[in-house]
Design a protein around this motif. Structure first.
Motif, short mmCIF file in Angstrom:
data_model
loop_
_atom_site.label_atom_id
_atom_site.label_comp_id
_atom_site.label_asym_id
_atom_site.label_seq_id
_atom_site.Cartn_x
_atom_site.Cartn_y
_atom_site.Cartn_z
N SER A 70 51.53 55.05 34.01
CA SER A 70 51.57 56.27 33.21
C SER A 70 50.49 56.32 32.13
O SER A 70 50.30 57.35 31.49
CB SER A 70 52.95 56.42 32.56
OG SER A 70 53.28 55.25 31.84
N CYS A 71 49.77 55.24 31.92
CA CYS A 71 48.77 55.13 30.86
C CYS A 71 47.68 56.19 31.00
O CYS A 71 47.12 56.39 32.09
CB CYS A 71 48.14 53.73 30.89
SG CYS A 71 46.74 53.54 29.79
N GLY A 72 47.35 56.87 29.90
CA GLY A 72 46.32 57.89 29.91
C GLY A 72 44.98 57.37 30.39
O GLY A 72 44.27 58.04 31.14
N TYR A 73 44.61 56.17 29.95
CA TYR A 73 43.33 55.57 30.37
C TYR A 73 43.33 55.37 31.89
O TYR A 73 42.36 55.69 32.57
CB TYR A 73 43.10 54.23 29.69
CG TYR A 73 42.97 54.31 28.20
CD1 TYR A 73 41.79 54.75 27.61
CD2 TYR A 73 44.02 53.92 27.37
CE1 TYR A 73 41.66 54.82 26.23
CE2 TYR A 73 43.91 53.99 25.99
CZ TYR A 73 42.72 54.44 25.43
OH TYR A 73 42.60 54.51 24.07
N ARG A 74 44.42 54.81 32.40
CA ARG A 74 44.50 54.56 33.84
C ARG A 74 44.51 55.86 34.63
O ARG A 74 43.83 55.98 35.64
CB ARG A 74 45.76 53.73 34.14
CG ARG A 74 45.92 53.40 35.60
CD ARG A 74 47.05 52.45 35.85
NE ARG A 74 47.15 52.17 37.27
CZ ARG A 74 47.87 51.20 37.79
NH1 ARG A 74 48.55 50.40 37.00
NH2 ARG A 74 47.90 51.01 39.07
N TRP A 87 38.65 65.30 28.44
CA TRP A 87 39.11 64.35 29.44
C TRP A 87 39.00 64.90 30.86
O TRP A 87 39.11 64.16 31.82
CB TRP A 87 40.53 63.86 29.15
CG TRP A 87 41.59 64.94 29.16
CD1 TRP A 87 42.31 65.37 30.24
CD2 TRP A 87 42.04 65.70 28.05
NE1 TRP A 87 43.17 66.36 29.87
CE2 TRP A 87 43.03 66.58 28.52
CE3 TRP A 87 41.72 65.72 26.70
CZ2 TRP A 87 43.70 67.48 27.69
CZ3 TRP A 87 42.38 66.61 25.88
CH2 TRP A 87 43.36 67.47 26.37
N GLU A 88 38.76 66.21 30.98
CA GLU A 88 38.56 66.81 32.30
C GLU A 88 37.08 66.98 32.63
O GLU A 88 36.75 67.30 33.77
CB GLU A 88 39.26 68.18 32.37
CG GLU A 88 40.77 68.06 32.34
CD GLU A 88 41.47 69.42 32.44
OE1 GLU A 88 40.78 70.45 32.57
OE2 GLU A 88 42.70 69.43 32.35
N CYS A 114 44.91 57.15 24.17
CA CYS A 114 46.12 56.33 24.04
C CYS A 114 47.28 57.27 23.77
O CYS A 114 47.25 58.07 22.83
CB CYS A 114 45.97 55.33 22.89
SG CYS A 114 47.50 54.38 22.63
N ASP A 115 48.31 57.18 24.61
CA ASP A 115 49.44 58.09 24.46
C ASP A 115 50.50 57.59 23.48
O ASP A 115 51.43 58.30 23.15
CB ASP A 115 50.08 58.39 25.82
CG ASP A 115 50.42 57.12 26.61
OD1 ASP A 115 50.96 56.17 26.03
OD2 ASP A 115 50.13 57.11 27.81
N GLY A 116 50.35 56.33 23.03
CA GLY A 116 51.30 55.79 22.07
C GLY A 116 52.59 55.30 22.70
O GLY A 116 53.62 55.21 22.02
N CYS A 117 52.55 54.93 23.97
CA CYS A 117 53.77 54.48 24.65
C CYS A 117 54.16 53.06 24.27
O CYS A 117 55.33 52.70 24.34
CB CYS A 117 53.63 54.60 26.16
SG CYS A 117 52.52 53.39 26.92
N GLY A 118 53.19 52.21 23.93
CA GLY A 118 53.47 50.83 23.58
C GLY A 118 53.59 49.89 24.76
O GLY A 118 53.77 48.69 24.58
#
Length: 159
Positions: A92-96, A9-10, A26-30
């Protein structure tokens, strides 16, 4: 000693990632599984504490991810091509975060090595939502507005 390689991802853009790498962001935050409304006057997106009928609030994941589009036609599949247009995605989304060049937060499972840190850091919506199936009318979701879910969650010392 061999130099340590940077994580994918880096070193890769979102478009360069393999399907497995993409899914692991996907961090699984929902947070993307909650019902949102758009204010007709301001265009502001308003998240609610109401989740999609397929969301498992205990697992904090879709209960039928592979077939979700068949059951929920308006479910939006995230892709490298549409992430920029989805301004409602949680900050906070990993994708964003990767799209915006901010890297992953300390609590992201790829960084922490533990899928529970997203929950212990207070980022996820685990056990904090109600199913859309419990509502009489879809508009009743507005009674469960969660404006605080528009802000960055979990904090990050690297911000």
């Amino acid at each position: 000693m061999a130099p340590r390689m940077k994580p994918f991802w880096e070193t890769k853009t979102l478009a360069e990632m393999s399907p497995t790498e993409w899914e692991s962001l996907c961090d699984g935050c929902g947070l993307c599984c909650v019902i949102r409304f758009e204010d007709e006057d301001t265009g502001e997106i308003i998240p609610t504490r109401v989740h999609c009928k397929l969301f498992d609030t205990e697992a904090c994941a879709c209960s039928d991810y592979a077939n979700r589009k068949a059951q929920v036609p308006d479910c939006i599949k995230l892709t490298p091509g549409n992430i920029e247009a989805l301004e409602w995605m949680p900050k906070s989304c990993g994708y964003r975060r990767i799209h915006e060049g901010r890297g992953l937060a300390w609590w992201h499972p790829l960084v922490s090595g533990d899928p529970e840190t997203v929950h212990t850091a207070g980022v996820s919506v685990r056990r904090q939502t109600v199913s859309e199936l419990a509502l009489k009318e879809a508009e009743d979701a507005l009674d469960f507005e969660a404006p605080e879910w528009r802000t960055e969650r979990g904090g990050d010392a690297n911000e």
